[in-house]
Motif scaffolding. Structure first.
Motif, PDB file in Angstrom:
ATOM      1  N   THR A  80       0.823  -1.205   0.000  1.00 55.60           N
ATOM      2  CA  THR A  80       0.000   0.000   0.000  1.00 55.60           C
ATOM      3  C   THR A  80       0.858   1.256   0.000  1.00 55.60           C
ATOM      4  OG1 THR A  80      -1.725  -1.185   1.228  1.00 55.60           O
ATOM      5  CG2 THR A  80      -1.850   1.216   1.207  1.00 55.60           C
ATOM      6  N   SER A  81       1.941   1.242   0.768  1.00 60.75           N
ATOM      7  CA  SER A  81       2.835   2.398   0.835  1.00 60.75           C
ATOM      8  C   SER A  81       3.509   2.653  -0.510  1.00 60.75           C
ATOM      9  CB  SER A  81       3.882   2.190   1.928  1.00 60.75           C
ATOM     10  OG  SER A  81       3.273   2.006   3.184  1.00 60.75           O
ATOM     11  N   CYS A 102       2.410   1.781  -3.516  1.00 54.11           N
ATOM     12  CA  CYS A 102       1.399   2.298  -4.450  1.00 54.11           C
ATOM     13  C   CYS A 102       1.084   3.759  -4.173  1.00 54.11           C
ATOM     14  CB  CYS A 102       0.132   1.450  -4.358  1.00 54.11           C
ATOM     15  SG  CYS A 102       0.295  -0.224  -4.984  1.00 54.11           S
ATOM     16  N   PHE A 103       0.986   4.106  -2.887  1.00 60.58           N
ATOM     17  CA  PHE A 103       0.704   5.491  -2.520  1.00 60.58           C
ATOM     18  C   PHE A 103       1.835   6.418  -2.961  1.00 60.58           C
ATOM     19  CE2 PHE A 103       1.031   8.991   0.567  1.00 60.58           C
ATOM     20  CZ  PHE A 103      -0.215   9.582   0.378  1.00 60.58           C
ATOM     21  N   ALA A 138       4.013   5.888  -5.362  1.00 62.14           N
ATOM     22  CA  ALA A 138       4.026   5.958  -6.822  1.00 62.14           C
ATOM     23  C   ALA A 138       2.960   6.919  -7.332  1.00 62.14           C
ATOM     24  CB  ALA A 138       3.816   4.561  -7.411  1.00 62.14           C
ATOM     25  N   THR A 139       1.780   6.858  -6.713  1.00 62.07           N
ATOM     26  CA  THR A 139       0.698   7.761  -7.122  1.00 62.07           C
ATOM     27  C   THR A 139       1.053   9.213  -6.843  1.00 62.07           C
ATOM     28  OG1 THR A 139      -0.929   6.023  -6.656  1.00 62.07           O
ATOM     29  CG2 THR A 139      -1.744   8.282  -6.828  1.00 62.07           C
ATOM     30  N   ILE A 140       1.570   9.474  -5.639  1.00 61.61           N
ATOM     31  CA  ILE A 140       1.960  10.838  -5.279  1.00 61.61           C
ATOM     32  C   ILE A 140       3.050  11.357  -6.213  1.00 61.61           C
ATOM     33  CG2 ILE A 140       3.049  12.253  -3.501  1.00 61.61           C
ATOM     34  CD1 ILE A 140       0.135  11.655  -2.966  1.00 61.61           C
ATOM     35  N   THR A 141       4.027  10.501  -6.545  1.00 61.20           N
ATOM     36  CA  THR A 141       5.103  10.904  -7.450  1.00 61.20           C
ATOM     37  C   THR A 141       4.568  11.286  -8.818  1.00 61.20           C
ATOM     38  OG1 THR A 141       6.645   9.441  -6.292  1.00 61.20           O
ATOM     39  CG2 THR A 141       7.277  10.205  -8.496  1.00 61.20           C
ATOM     40  N   CYS A 142       3.667  10.471  -9.358  1.00 61.03           N
ATOM     41  CA  CYS A 142       3.085  10.758 -10.677  1.00 61.03           C
ATOM     42  C   CYS A 142       2.272  12.043 -10.649  1.00 61.03           C
ATOM     43  CB  CYS A 142       2.221   9.580 -11.126  1.00 61.03           C
ATOM     44  SG  CYS A 142       3.128   8.067 -11.469  1.00 61.03           S
ATOM     45  N   VAL A 143       1.489  12.233  -9.585  1.00 58.02           N
ATOM     46  CA  VAL A 143       0.674  13.446  -9.482  1.00 58.02           C
ATOM     47  C   VAL A 143       1.557  14.684  -9.376  1.00 58.02           C
ATOM     48  CG1 VAL A 143      -0.973  14.683  -8.016  1.00 58.02           C
ATOM     49  CG2 VAL A 143      -1.320  12.257  -8.506  1.00 58.02           C
TER      50      VAL A 143
END
Length: 292
Positions: free
Chosen positions: A22-23, A25-26, A28-33
Motif C-alpha cells: 500500500t505504501s 502504491c501510494f 508511486a501515485t503521489i510521485t506521478c501526481v
C-alpha cells in the motif's frame, strides 16, 4: 502452541506485506501526481502570456506574433463531433446486443476476445488501416471524413467495453421486474436497463472521445496537414487538429513558437477538462434519479 504462533506469524507477515505494498502504491501515485503538476505549472508559465482570444481567433502564421490556433481548434471540433456521431450509436448498440441479446456461444466469445484485443492496438495501426480503407479504397481522400472515421476505429472498442461494463452493473432484478410486469425485452432494455446504465456509458464515451481528441499519430497517417490556412467547412476539406498544431510549433527552433505550443496545450487541456466535466455532470444527474 506452535500452531498458534505460526498462525500469528503468518498474519503479521501478511499485514506487513500489505502495508508495504500500500505504501509503495501510494508513493508511486503521489510521485506521478507531483510530476504532472510540475509539468502543468511549467506549461502555464510558458503559455499564459500568449493565451488570449486573439490567439484563438487568428489563423496559423510563420510569424509567432500573428499565429493562432483557429484552424486546429475548429478541425478538432469537427473531428470529435463526427467521431461521436459515428462511434456512440455503433458502440452502445454493439454492447447492448452482446449483453442483452446475443446467446452465449463460441461466436460471442470470439467477438468479445477480438474487441478486447482491438482496445489495446496502438493507434498508429488504426491510422494505417484508415489510410488503406478510407483514403485509398473508398476514395475519401485526405479529408475530415477520413480522419473522423479513423478515430472512430480507435475509440469504438473502448466504448463497447465501457458500455458492456455499465450494462453488467445493472442488477438483474430490474430486468426480472420489468418482465414480470409484461414488458418485452426491447422495452426492458430501452426504458429500464439503458437509463440505469447511462451514467457509466456516458463516462466511458466522454473518456474515449477525450483520448481521440489527443491523438496525433493516426491523423498524420491519414493526411492531416501541419499547416491549413482556412477553417474547414465541409467533410471533404483538408484539416489539422490541436495535437498536430502543437507538435508543429514545438518542433520549431524559435523560442516564441514553444510558448505558442504551451498556449495550445492549455487550450487542449481546457477542452479535455470541459468534456470530463460533462461526464461528471451527467453521471451525477442521472445517478440521483436511479435507486437500485
Amino acid at each position: 502452541m506452535s500452531t498458534k504462533l505460526d498462525i500469528y506469524t503468518t498474519k503479521r507477515r501478511g499485514r506487513i506485506a500489505n502495508f508495504l505494498f500500500t505504501s509503495i502504491c501510494f508513493l508511486a501515485t503521489i510521485t506521478c501526481v507531483l510530476m504532472l503538476l510540475v509539468l502543468i505549472w511549467n506549461i502555464i508559465i510558458q503559455g499564459k502570456g500568449w493565451l488570449s482570444w486573439d490567439f484563438i481567433e487568428r489563423l496559423p502564421s510563420r510569424f509567432p506574433q500573428k499565429a493562432g490556433i483557429k484552424t486546429a481548434l475548429y478541425g478538432s471540433i469537427w473531428l470529435i463531433s463526427l467521431t461521436a456521431l459515428f462511434s456512440v450509436p455503433l458502440g452502445v448498440g454493439a454492447a447492448v446486443y452482446l449483453e442483452e441479446y446475443a446467446p452465449k456461444s463460441r461466436w460471442r466469445k470470439l467477438i468479445q476476445l477480438n474487441i478486447s484485443n482491438l482496445a489495446g492496438v496502438p493507434s498508429i495501426v488504426y491510422g494505417i488501416l484508415g489510410l488503406g480503407l478510407f483514403v485509398r479504397a473508398l476514395a475519401f481522400e485526405r479529408s475530415i471524413l477520413s480522419g473522423a472515421l479513423t478515430l472512430t476505429l480507435v475509440v469504438l472498442p473502448i466504448i463497447i467495453m465501457a458500455s458492456q461494463e455499465a450494462l453488467r452493473a445493472v442488477p438483474d432484478s430490474i430486468r426480472r421486474s420489468a418482465y414480470a410486469l409484461g414488458a418485452t425485452r426491447w422495452q426492458t432494455v430501452w426504458y429500464q436497463v439503458l437509463p440505469a446504465s447511462l451514467p457509466g456509458i456516458m463516462t466511458g464515451v466522454i473518456l474515449s472521445l477525450s483520448r481521440a481528441l489527443g491523438e496525433a499519430a493516426p491523423l498524420l497517417i491519414v493526411g492531416a496537414a501541419a499547416y491549413v490556412p482556412f477553417v474547414p467547412e465541409k467533410l471533404s476539406d483538408e484539416f489539422t487538429a490541436l495535437p498536430i498544431q502543437i507538435f508543429n510549433w514545438s518542433a520549431r527552433p524559435q523560442e516564441d513558437f514553444h510558448h505558442l505550443a504551451a498556449a495550445g496545450i492549455l487550450v487542449l487541456l481546457i477542452v479535455l477538462v470541459s468534456m470530463n466535466a460533462v461526464a461528471i455532470f451527467v453521471r451525477h444527474k442521472y445517478g440521483k434519479k436511479i435507486r437500485w
